[in-house]
Design an enzyme around this catalytic site. Structure first.
Site, PDB file in Angstrom:
ATOM      1  CD1 TRP A 102       4.528   1.245   6.400  1.00 29.49           C
ATOM      2  CD2 TRP A 102       5.975  -0.283   5.607  1.00 29.49           C
ATOM      3  NE1 TRP A 102       5.248   0.725   7.460  1.00 29.49           N
ATOM      4  CE2 TRP A 102       6.132  -0.200   7.015  1.00 29.49           C
ATOM      5  CE3 TRP A 102       6.786  -1.174   4.894  1.00 29.49           C
ATOM      6  CZ2 TRP A 102       7.051  -0.984   7.716  1.00 29.49           C
ATOM      7  CZ3 TRP A 102       7.708  -1.950   5.595  1.00 29.49           C
ATOM      8  CH2 TRP A 102       7.831  -1.847   6.983  1.00 29.49           C
ATOM      9  CG  ASP A 172       0.561  -2.823   2.850  1.00 25.28           C
ATOM     10  OD1 ASP A 172       0.010  -3.417   3.805  1.00 25.28           O
ATOM     11  OD2 ASP A 172       1.743  -2.427   2.878  1.00 25.28           O
ATOM     12  CE  LYS A 196       2.892  -2.831  11.433  1.00 23.81           C
ATOM     13  NZ  LYS A 196       3.193  -2.773  10.029  1.00 23.81           N
TER      14      LYS A 196
HETATM   15  C1  LIG Z   1       4.224  -2.926   9.074  1.00 24.13           C
HETATM   16  C2  LIG Z   1       3.867  -2.695   7.648  1.00 24.13           C
HETATM   17  C3  LIG Z   1       4.483  -3.405   6.605  1.00 24.13           C
HETATM   18  C4  LIG Z   1       5.589  -4.426   6.848  1.00 24.13           C
HETATM   19  O1  LIG Z   1       5.047  -5.527   7.451  1.00 24.13           O
HETATM   20  P1  LIG Z   1       5.943  -6.826   7.754  1.00 24.13           P
HETATM   21  O2  LIG Z   1       4.901  -7.767   8.238  1.00 24.13           O
HETATM   22  O3  LIG Z   1       6.946  -6.435   8.776  1.00 24.13           O
HETATM   23  O4  LIG Z   1       6.571  -7.245   6.482  1.00 24.13           O
HETATM   24  C5  LIG Z   1       4.076  -3.149   5.322  1.00 24.13           C
HETATM   25  N1  LIG Z   1       3.111  -2.251   5.053  1.00 24.13           N
HETATM   26  C6  LIG Z   1       2.495  -1.559   6.028  1.00 24.13           C
HETATM   27  C7  LIG Z   1       1.427  -0.579   5.672  1.00 24.13           C
HETATM   28  C8  LIG Z   1       2.852  -1.757   7.362  1.00 24.13           C
HETATM   29  O5  LIG Z   1       2.238  -1.069   8.332  1.00 24.13           O
END
Ligand SMILES: *Cc1c(COP(=O)(O)O)cnc(C)c1O
Length: 360
Positions: A102, A172, A196
């Site tokens: 990511w 993030d 998540k």
């Molecule tokens: C799932 C995830 C993303 C992507 O998320 P989207 O909502 O599908 O754009 C980005 N960073 C992390 C750490 C993730 O777990």
């Protein structure tokens, strides 16, 4: 009906009491005669839902007043662009810590807007650890430092918050926000896709320090400008109302359970017992160095990968769903977010031991 345990990395399980409450309120929210999904986002009923959700989130995370909370769309992936567009503020470069799939994507997107200094990259050891603070090659003139506290695919989690001095830290937190208490004041900006650990897909949370916004790069689309969303209280356009409502129910569930301290105790216990089961077996293995192991995403491999598909089909039969690892990593991955009951982890451990005994 007993529900299976779903170990999906996202969209992931939601707490059962939240789903039950949503079911009870589905046709008629609080005598309004409406489903929340049918309400005007500017009506009194939805305003009450929205305001309460923000207040509950602020209280759970003890978010200081100088931070704005935004309920946006576009996923964490849109934040990969929104962050540089808003936070570069006349700087030419930003620092990124690359610890997994990511953060690597975040780096690639940032390169469209500025020069990126990769302050540390652990790809040479297959993203198996979080770097130490003293390994970070931070630059003095970076607009901000971006990192991914929990790498969802590799199962790598920082055991500390990097110290970046006066340079704003951007995180993030898609797969770790609300898993434990957090000192929000250490950050310039936090973002997270909801699917998540927060609620359903379609909602993206952004927590941003007020002094960092309002200085977007030229040609930033209106919808990508944090200040627009702040001024309009996340209602510049139609927000993801039903997802916002469900996230609000999750915040209430967390509050009633004792808040993030209580949640952290449960999460730590769940992760510790699963790693102990993996480490205590010669059949299962986790590649991440112990102090960088994620509480939320636990990848593991079988000694004999030819048994992978059998493991998955027997697990499914036992009510343990979505254990297949990410296609880039292989093996298995158990995502054990807040909504995964401890009994689900116990059931997985028991299944793994039985599979090893009979097939290993
Ligand atoms: C799932 C995830 C993303 C992507 O998320 P989207 O909502 O599908 O754009 C980005 N960073 C992390 C750490 C993730 O777990």
């Amino acid at each position: 009906m007993s529900r299976p345990y779903n170990f999906s990395a996202g969209p992931a399980m939601l707490p059962e009491p939240v789903l039950a409450r949503a079911r009870d309120e589905l046709l008629n929210w609080h005598d309004s005669g409406m489903c929340v999904a049918e309400m005007s986002h500017r009506g009194a009923e939805f305003m009450r839902i929205a305001t309460q959700a923000e207040a509950d989130l602020r209280s759970l995370l003890a978010i200081p007043d100088q931070y704005k909370v935004l309920f946006l769309q576009g996923g964490a992936s849109s934040q990969f662009a929104m962050v540089p567009m808003n936070l570069l503020r006349d700087h030419d470069s930003a620092d990124y810590i690359q610890t997994g799939s990511w953060s690597k994507k975040a780096v690639a997107e940032a390169r469209r807007f500025c020069s990126v200094n990769v302050a540390m990259n652990t790809e040479d050891t297959r993203f198996n650890r979080a770097p130490r603070q003293q390994e970070l090659n931070l630059s003095a003139d970076a607009a901000y430092v971006h990192y991914t506290p929990n790498e969802t695919i590799e199962g790598v989690e920082f055991p500390y918050i990097p110290d970046t001095g006066d340079i704003p830290l951007v995180a993030d937190m898609s797969s770790t926000l609300l898993s434990r208490p957090l000192d929000v004041s250490r950050f310039g900006l936090i973002y997270a896709g909801a699917q998540k650990n927060i609620g359903p897909a379609g909602l993206t949370l952004v927590i941003v320090r007020e002094d960092l916004i309002g200085k977007t790069i030229a040609a930033t689309p209106t919808m990508f400008d944090y200040q627009i969303h702040v001024k309009n209280e996340s209602m510049y356009n139609t927000p993801p109302t039903y997802a916002w409502y469900l996230a609000g129910l999750v915040f209430e569930w967390l509050r009633d359970l004792g808040g993030l301290e209580a949640m952290a105790d449960i999460n730590q216990r769940k992760a510790a017992k699963l790693y102990a089961a993996i480490d205590g077996s010669a059949f299962y293995a986790n590649p991440v160095e112990p102090q960088s192991r994620s509480w939320m995403n636990v990848p593991f491999t079988l000694a004999n990968p030819e048994l992978d598909s059998q493991f998955l089909s027997e697990a499914k039969h036992a009510g343990l769903l979505t254990l297949k690892g990410h296609r880039s990593v292989g093996g298995m991955r158990a995502s054990i977010y807040n909504a995964m009951p401890e009994a689900g982890v116990d059931a997985l451990i028991q299944f793994m031991a039985e599979f090893e005994r009979t097939r290993g």
